[in-house]
Design a protein around this motif. Structure first.
Motif, PDB file in Angstrom:
ATOM      1  N   GLU A   1       0.734  -1.129  -0.190  1.00 54.81           N
ATOM      2  CA  GLU A   1      -0.022  -0.036  -0.098  1.00 54.81           C
ATOM      3  C   GLU A   1       1.019   1.135  -0.057  1.00 54.81           C
ATOM      4  OE1 GLU A   1      -3.266   0.193  -0.133  1.00 54.81           O
ATOM      5  OE2 GLU A   1      -3.740  -1.909   0.384  1.00 54.81           O
ATOM      6  N   THR A   2       0.338   2.306  -0.535  1.00 60.98           N
ATOM      7  CA  THR A   2       0.790   3.586  -0.710  1.00 60.98           C
ATOM      8  C   THR A   2      -0.029   4.544   0.348  1.00 60.98           C
ATOM      9  OG1 THR A   2       2.442   3.394  -2.269  1.00 60.98           O
ATOM     10  CG2 THR A   2       1.921   5.520  -1.517  1.00 60.98           C
ATOM     11  N   PHE A   3       0.005   4.937   1.513  1.00 64.60           N
ATOM     12  CA  PHE A   3      -0.802   5.632   2.154  1.00 64.60           C
ATOM     13  C   PHE A   3      -0.730   7.273   1.719  1.00 64.60           C
ATOM     14  CE2 PHE A   3      -0.340   1.850   4.825  1.00 64.60           C
ATOM     15  CZ  PHE A   3      -1.717   1.505   4.494  1.00 64.60           C
ATOM     16  N   ASP A   4      -1.552   7.948   0.902  1.00 66.58           N
ATOM     17  CA  ASP A   4      -1.378   9.221   0.452  1.00 66.58           C
ATOM     18  C   ASP A   4      -2.111  10.145   1.584  1.00 66.58           C
ATOM     19  OD1 ASP A   4      -3.935   9.092   0.050  1.00 66.58           O
ATOM     20  OD2 ASP A   4      -4.108   9.078  -2.021  1.00 66.58           O
ATOM     21  N   GLU A   5      -1.998  11.380   1.295  1.00 70.95           N
ATOM     22  CA  GLU A   5      -2.400  12.613   2.133  1.00 70.95           C
ATOM     23  C   GLU A   5      -3.827  12.464   2.448  1.00 70.95           C
ATOM     24  OE1 GLU A   5      -2.522  17.229   2.739  1.00 70.95           O
ATOM     25  OE2 GLU A   5      -1.441  16.433   1.226  1.00 70.95           O
ATOM     26  N   ASP A   6      -4.740  12.003   1.588  1.00 76.12           N
ATOM     27  CA  ASP A   6      -6.094  11.774   1.857  1.00 76.12           C
ATOM     28  C   ASP A   6      -6.581  10.424   2.635  1.00 76.12           C
ATOM     29  OD1 ASP A   6      -8.839  12.292   0.989  1.00 76.12           O
ATOM     30  OD2 ASP A   6      -9.022  10.483   0.046  1.00 76.12           O
ATOM     31  N   ARG A   7      -6.107   9.316   2.382  1.00 71.09           N
ATOM     32  CA  ARG A   7      -6.081   8.257   3.121  1.00 71.09           C
ATOM     33  C   ARG A   7      -5.715   8.352   4.694  1.00 71.09           C
ATOM     34  NH1 ARG A   7      -4.160   3.124   0.164  1.00 71.09           N
ATOM     35  NH2 ARG A   7      -5.358   2.070   1.515  1.00 71.09           N
ATOM     36  N   VAL A   8      -4.599   8.940   4.786  1.00 70.40           N
ATOM     37  CA  VAL A   8      -4.030   9.417   6.006  1.00 70.40           C
ATOM     38  C   VAL A   8      -5.256  10.374   6.790  1.00 70.40           C
ATOM     39  CG1 VAL A   8      -2.316  10.424   7.319  1.00 70.40           C
ATOM     40  CG2 VAL A   8      -1.701   8.932   5.804  1.00 70.40           C
ATOM     41  N   SER A   9      -5.534  11.287   6.082  1.00 65.93           N
ATOM     42  CA  SER A   9      -6.567  12.289   6.671  1.00 65.93           C
ATOM     43  C   SER A   9      -7.819  11.440   6.884  1.00 65.93           C
ATOM     44  CB  SER A   9      -6.698  13.428   5.809  1.00 65.93           C
ATOM     45  OG  SER A   9      -7.768  14.289   6.121  1.00 65.93           O
ATOM     46  N   ARG A  10      -8.446  10.696   6.190  1.00 66.27           N
ATOM     47  CA  ARG A  10      -9.522   9.942   6.628  1.00 66.27           C
ATOM     48  C   ARG A  10      -9.458   8.963   7.729  1.00 66.27           C
ATOM     49  NH1 ARG A  10     -11.263   6.795   1.790  1.00 66.27           N
ATOM     50  NH2 ARG A  10      -9.172   7.123   0.897  1.00 66.27           N
ATOM     51  N   PHE A  11      -8.135   8.162   7.655  1.00 70.21           N
ATOM     52  CA  PHE A  11      -7.869   7.574   8.896  1.00 70.21           C
ATOM     53  C   PHE A  11      -7.548   8.172  10.164  1.00 70.21           C
ATOM     54  CE2 PHE A  11      -4.867   5.170  11.898  1.00 70.21           C
ATOM     55  CZ  PHE A  11      -5.679   4.049  12.023  1.00 70.21           C
ATOM     56  N   VAL A  12      -7.096   9.422  10.141  1.00 69.59           N
ATOM     57  CA  VAL A  12      -7.104  10.231  11.412  1.00 69.59           C
ATOM     58  C   VAL A  12      -8.344  10.806  11.723  1.00 69.59           C
ATOM     59  CG1 VAL A  12      -5.976  12.673  12.036  1.00 69.59           C
ATOM     60  CG2 VAL A  12      -4.454  10.866  10.923  1.00 69.59           C
ATOM     61  N   ALA A  13      -9.259  11.169  10.887  1.00 68.30           N
ATOM     62  CA  ALA A  13     -10.531  11.607  11.074  1.00 68.30           C
ATOM     63  C   ALA A  13     -11.472  10.226  11.709  1.00 68.30           C
ATOM     64  CB  ALA A  13     -11.480  12.337  10.088  1.00 68.30           C
ATOM     65  N   VAL A  14     -11.335   9.211  11.690  1.00 70.00           N
ATOM     66  CA  VAL A  14     -12.224   8.193  11.932  1.00 70.00           C
ATOM     67  C   VAL A  14     -11.715   7.711  13.270  1.00 70.00           C
ATOM     68  CG1 VAL A  14     -12.395   5.671  11.492  1.00 70.00           C
ATOM     69  CG2 VAL A  14     -12.698   7.064   9.477  1.00 70.00           C
ATOM     70  N   THR A  15     -10.217   7.865  13.619  1.00 71.87           N
ATOM     71  CA  THR A  15      -9.757   7.524  14.799  1.00 71.87           C
ATOM     72  C   THR A  15      -9.763   8.650  15.653  1.00 71.87           C
ATOM     73  OG1 THR A  15      -7.303   7.815  14.225  1.00 71.87           O
ATOM     74  CG2 THR A  15      -8.419   5.797  13.752  1.00 71.87           C
ATOM     75  N   GLY A  16      -9.948   9.855  15.398  1.00 70.77           N
ATOM     76  CA  GLY A  16      -9.866  10.997  16.329  1.00 70.77           C
ATOM     77  C   GLY A  16      -8.317  11.420  16.786  1.00 70.77           C
ATOM     78  N   ASP A  17      -7.562  10.768  15.898  1.00 72.99           N
ATOM     79  CA  ASP A  17      -5.955  11.145  16.292  1.00 72.99           C
ATOM     80  C   ASP A  17      -5.646  12.605  15.659  1.00 72.99           C
ATOM     81  OD1 ASP A  17      -3.360  11.485  16.204  1.00 72.99           O
ATOM     82  OD2 ASP A  17      -2.940   9.551  15.408  1.00 72.99           O
ATOM     83  N   SER A  18      -5.501  13.432  16.670  1.00 71.13           N
ATOM     84  CA  SER A  18      -5.324  14.813  16.355  1.00 71.13           C
ATOM     85  C   SER A  18      -3.815  15.422  16.284  1.00 71.13           C
ATOM     86  CB  SER A  18      -6.130  15.925  17.042  1.00 71.13           C
ATOM     87  OG  SER A  18      -5.851  15.649  18.500  1.00 71.13           O
TER      88      SER A  18
END
Length: 161
Positions: free
Chosen positions: A48-65
Motif C-alpha cells: 500500500e501507499t498511504f497518500d495524504e487523503d487516506r491518512v486524513s480519513r484514517f485520522v478523522a475516523v480514529t480521532g487522532d489529532s
C-alpha cells in the motif's frame, strides 16, 4: 480448549475466548479444497501507499489529532500500517476471528512512502494460528512495524499441521 488459546497468546481473556468459540464453532476434521489450506511458513503479502487523503480519513475516523500526521510531509500513523495485518488475514481466510495483535513501532514513514505488509504462519493448534507480522518500506529491508497476531479459524479453513 481454554488452555490452547491461552498458551498460544497469553493475552486472550477467558470470556473473550468463550465468546469466540460460541460464535465460531471449530471442526477438527477438515474436508475443504486445497486453496483453503494453511501450513507453517505460508506467507501472504499486501503493498500500500498511504497518500495524504487516506491518512486524513484514517485520522478523522480514529480521532487522532496529532499534528505530525497532517499534510504531504506528515507521518503515516503506525496503526494504519498495522491495519494491513488483519486485512491480509481476513482477505485470505474469510470468516476468521482476529483475536490479538502485538506491535512494535520501529520507524516512522512519511505520507506517500510505499509499504509492504507480510504475515507468515508461525505455529498452529486446532482452530488457532499464530502469525508473524512485519511491515517494511517496499523494496527495502527497513522494518516499520512488526509483531505477532493470533487468529481463530472456523470450519471454512483446513489447518495442515
Amino acid at each position: 480448549m481454554h488452555g490452547c488459546a491461552l498458551a498460544l497468546c497469553g493475552r486472550v481473556s477467558r470470556s473473550s475466548f468463550r465468546t469466540a468459540v460460541h460464535q465460531h464453532p471449530l471442526r477438527t476434521a477438515a474436508t475443504l479444497a486445497s486453496d483453503n489450506r494453511v501450513t507453517v511458513g505460508a506467507t501472504f503479502q499486501r503493498q500500500e501507499t498511504f497518500d495524504e487523503d487516506r491518512v486524513s480519513r484514517f485520522v478523522a475516523v480514529t480521532g487522532d489529532s496529532n499534528p505530525i500526521h497532517a499534510g504531504a510531509g506528515g507521518i503515516v500513523p503506525g496503526s494504519l500500517c498495522a491495519a494491513m495485518f488483519p486485512a491480509i488475514i481476513g482477505s485470505q481466510f474469510p470468516g476468521v476471528m482476529y483475536l490479538s495483535q502485538s506491535l512494535k513501532f520501529r520507524k516512522a514513514i512519511q505520507v506517500g512512502t510505499p509499504v509492504q505488509a507480510t504475515v507468515t504462519v508461525k505455529r498452529m493448534r486446532v482452530g488457532y494460528v499464530v502469525f508473524n507480522t512485519v511491515c517494511h518500506i517496499a523494496g527495502s529491508p527497513t522494518i516499520v512495524v512488526d509483531g505477532e497476531a493470533l487468529a481463530l479459524f472456523g470450519a471454512e479453513v483446513n489447518l495442515e499441521a
